[in-house]
Design a protein around this motif. Structure first.
Motif, short mmCIF file in Angstrom:
data_model
loop_
_atom_site.label_atom_id
_atom_site.label_comp_id
_atom_site.label_asym_id
_atom_site.label_seq_id
_atom_site.Cartn_x
_atom_site.Cartn_y
_atom_site.Cartn_z
N LEU A 12 -22.80 -8.75 -21.08
CA LEU A 12 -22.70 -8.62 -22.54
C LEU A 12 -21.26 -8.58 -23.03
O LEU A 12 -20.99 -8.80 -24.20
CB LEU A 12 -23.42 -7.34 -23.00
CG LEU A 12 -24.93 -7.29 -22.75
CD1 LEU A 12 -25.48 -5.94 -23.21
CD2 LEU A 12 -25.65 -8.43 -23.47
N GLY A 13 -20.32 -8.27 -22.14
CA GLY A 13 -18.93 -8.21 -22.57
C GLY A 13 -18.10 -7.28 -21.70
O GLY A 13 -18.51 -6.87 -20.61
N TYR A 73 -20.36 -0.97 -19.81
CA TYR A 73 -20.32 -1.63 -21.12
C TYR A 73 -20.76 -0.66 -22.21
O TYR A 73 -20.22 -0.65 -23.31
CB TYR A 73 -21.23 -2.86 -21.12
CG TYR A 73 -21.29 -3.54 -22.46
CD1 TYR A 73 -20.27 -4.40 -22.87
CD2 TYR A 73 -22.35 -3.30 -23.34
CE1 TYR A 73 -20.32 -5.01 -24.12
CE2 TYR A 73 -22.40 -3.91 -24.58
CZ TYR A 73 -21.38 -4.76 -24.96
OH TYR A 73 -21.42 -5.35 -26.21
N PHE A 74 -21.74 0.17 -21.88
CA PHE A 74 -22.31 1.08 -22.88
C PHE A 74 -21.71 2.48 -22.74
O PHE A 74 -21.43 2.95 -21.64
CB PHE A 74 -23.83 1.18 -22.70
CG PHE A 74 -24.57 -0.08 -23.04
CD1 PHE A 74 -24.77 -0.45 -24.36
CD2 PHE A 74 -25.09 -0.89 -22.04
CE1 PHE A 74 -25.46 -1.61 -24.68
CE2 PHE A 74 -25.79 -2.04 -22.34
CZ PHE A 74 -25.97 -2.41 -23.67
N ASP A 75 -21.55 3.14 -23.89
CA ASP A 75 -21.29 4.57 -23.91
C ASP A 75 -22.64 5.24 -23.68
O ASP A 75 -23.48 5.30 -24.58
CB ASP A 75 -20.70 4.97 -25.26
CG ASP A 75 -20.44 6.47 -25.37
OD1 ASP A 75 -20.75 7.21 -24.40
OD2 ASP A 75 -19.95 6.91 -26.42
N MET A 388 -26.39 -0.48 -17.47
CA MET A 388 -25.28 0.31 -18.02
C MET A 388 -23.95 -0.45 -17.96
O MET A 388 -23.09 -0.28 -18.82
CB MET A 388 -25.15 1.64 -17.28
CG MET A 388 -26.19 2.65 -17.67
SD MET A 388 -25.96 3.20 -19.38
CE MET A 388 -27.45 4.20 -19.59
N ALA A 389 -23.82 -1.29 -16.95
CA ALA A 389 -22.59 -2.09 -16.82
C ALA A 389 -22.61 -3.32 -17.72
O ALA A 389 -21.67 -4.12 -17.68
CB ALA A 389 -22.40 -2.50 -15.37
N GLY A 390 -23.68 -3.48 -18.52
CA GLY A 390 -23.75 -4.60 -19.45
C GLY A 390 -24.28 -5.89 -18.85
O GLY A 390 -24.21 -6.95 -19.47
N LYS A 391 -24.84 -5.81 -17.66
CA LYS A 391 -25.43 -7.00 -17.06
C LYS A 391 -26.77 -7.26 -17.73
O LYS A 391 -27.46 -6.33 -18.16
CB LYS A 391 -25.60 -6.81 -15.55
CG LYS A 391 -24.28 -6.55 -14.83
CD LYS A 391 -24.46 -6.34 -13.35
CE LYS A 391 -23.13 -5.93 -12.71
NZ LYS A 391 -22.08 -6.95 -12.89
#
Length: 439
Positions: A12-13, A73-75, A388-391
């Protein structure tokens, strides 16, 4: 070089937040280390592939190692996660739900976890299903039961409407537990999310007792399925040996692949014939199934036959193709056909006693055994770490007995099937004593 697979996982970024997990970056300190983005595991372990890579001077095709990342990636404290279960029932679904909730809550301090009721229908407001709040207290004991705490359904819903629901509820990550159709569905949801430039991670956790998800070692629930089926085969054997020329026919699930039937027969080696969708066989003629069965009865006075639900569909004349809500072909009842044809064949030859057993819906509703329970928890944890790592648009799975992330698009290209020239099927033939071909 095997280049037909693309194993890069979408993101995601940029990862801007530090993980709350107190893990290590130092080898030898007796604390588990964070997994780095460069940590890869080789896909094809054969010597021929290794030598070809050396010859070509290229790196081997590799998969991302699953596990917790240091940078997220996410808080995590502000995340909303959703969980949905789709398709047919399977042992271990509740274990995965529980594992996801516990990992989100206790590992990452996620405050809001939503359960989507009755499969993808729950993401369509027109169906009238209310989203439910999931907490550790609500799910702490659900692993002791089969089925799914959230309910399930077959068939897809409008992808745009489902993404609207996710956005309206400020969902940051969606965990979809299901088989081939479910995974294709969540991948389509991921594609729609990408088109909108939204930032929602979608993750698949492969579930099917048929074990027909391609590329991965095994889908959860499969081991429990043939474990539950094994004592049924034992009892069927008792029925068969209890009568002169006794025949027991046991139909097990396996729409396109015969892994349950084959594995159950190996686990309880009292089976004399295993019929699976991957094999062609004839009932009549020299070397046909009925003739070989007759030889078996002449020698041993009993026979145990295990047949997968998708086997022998070519034997049905004027068969009409009918599909269920998930797009799966609904098969004719091969077990009943075998019972009818066997009775007809032996009517003028010798007396036989036939018992037909179909335990399919008992098998798939059983709670997970100990081995599957461990597997389900680990899949759930790895799914959460990846999200959680945005994958996104990946499945948490096991390949070559190591936990990895695989793009959903790769595991849904085709169904995994038993290789009739492989050692596994040869083991089944050795166990049963049936010939390499029937007819």
């Amino acid at each position: 070089m095997n280049s037909k697979y693309k194993f890069d996982i979408e993101s995601l970024g940029a990862t801007k937040f530090k993980s709350p997990l107190k893990l290590s970056e130092v080898k030898g300190d007796k604390i588990f280390d964070f997994i780095g983005e460069s940590d890869k595991l080789v896909f094809d372990l054969s010597m021929s592939e290794y030598e070809q890579c050396l010859k070509d001077g290229i790196a081997p095709l590799s998969l991302e190692k699953a596990g917790p990342r240091q940078n997220l990636y996410f808080d995590s404290r502000n995340v909303t996660a959703a969980i949905v279960t789709c398709g047919g029932l399977c042992p271990g679904i509740n274990n995965v739900i529980r594992g996801l909730v516990m990992a989100l809550h206790y590992f990452y301090d996620v405050k809001r976890i939503i359960g989507v009721p009755y499969g993808y229908e729950g993401l369509n407001p027109d169906k009238g299903h209310e989203l439910v709040e999931l907490t550790p207290e609500k799910v702490k004991d659900i692993h002791q039961f089969g089925g799914t705490y959230l309910g399930s359904s077959r068939g897809g819903q409008d992808v745009s409407i489902m993404v609207d629901t996710l956005e309206e509820n400020k969902v940051d990550m969606l965990f979809a537990i299901g088989g081939d159709g479910t995974l294709k569905g969540v991948n389509a949801i991921g594609e729609e999310i990408s088109k909108r430039n939204a930032k929602i991670s979608v993750v698949g956790i492969p579930k099917t007792i048929d074990n027909d998800i391609d590329l991965i070692d095994e889908s959860f629930g499969f081991e429990t399925a043939f474990d539950v089926a094994s004592p049924i085969l034992r009892d069927a054997h008792n029925e068969a040996t209890g009568a002169y020329n006794g025949i027991s026919i046991i139909k097990l699930m396996g729409r396109d692949s015969g892994f349950i039937a084959a594995s159950a027969a190996l686990a309880m080696p009292v089976v004399n014939f295993v019929l699976i969708p991957e094999m062609d066989f004839s009932l009549d003629g020299v070397g046909g199934f009925l003739q070989v069965l007759e030889q078996r009865l002449h020698q041993k006075k009993h026979a145990v036959i295990v047949v997968a639900e998708g086997a022998g569909q070519q034997l049905f004349k004027d068969r009409k193709i009918v599909k269920d809500a998930s797009g799966n072909v609904q098969h004719e009842d091969i077990g009943l056909l075998l019972k009818e044809k066997i009775a007809e064949y032996f009517k003028e030859r010798s007396p036989v006693t036939i018992k037909y057993i179909d335990p399919s819906y008992i098998v798939r509703c059983a709670p997970a055994n100990s081995s599957d329970s461990v597997f389900c928890s680990r899949l759930a944890y790895h799914a959460v770490h990846g999200a959680m790592a945005g994958k996104t648009k990946f499945v948490a799975s096991r390949v070559n007995n190591r936990y990895v992330y695989v793009p959903i698009s790769e595991v849904t290209k085709k169904r995994k099937k038993i290789d009739l020239e492989g050692e596994f099927w040869f083991s089944v033939l050795q166990s049963t004593g049936q010939p390499f071909s029937l007819g």
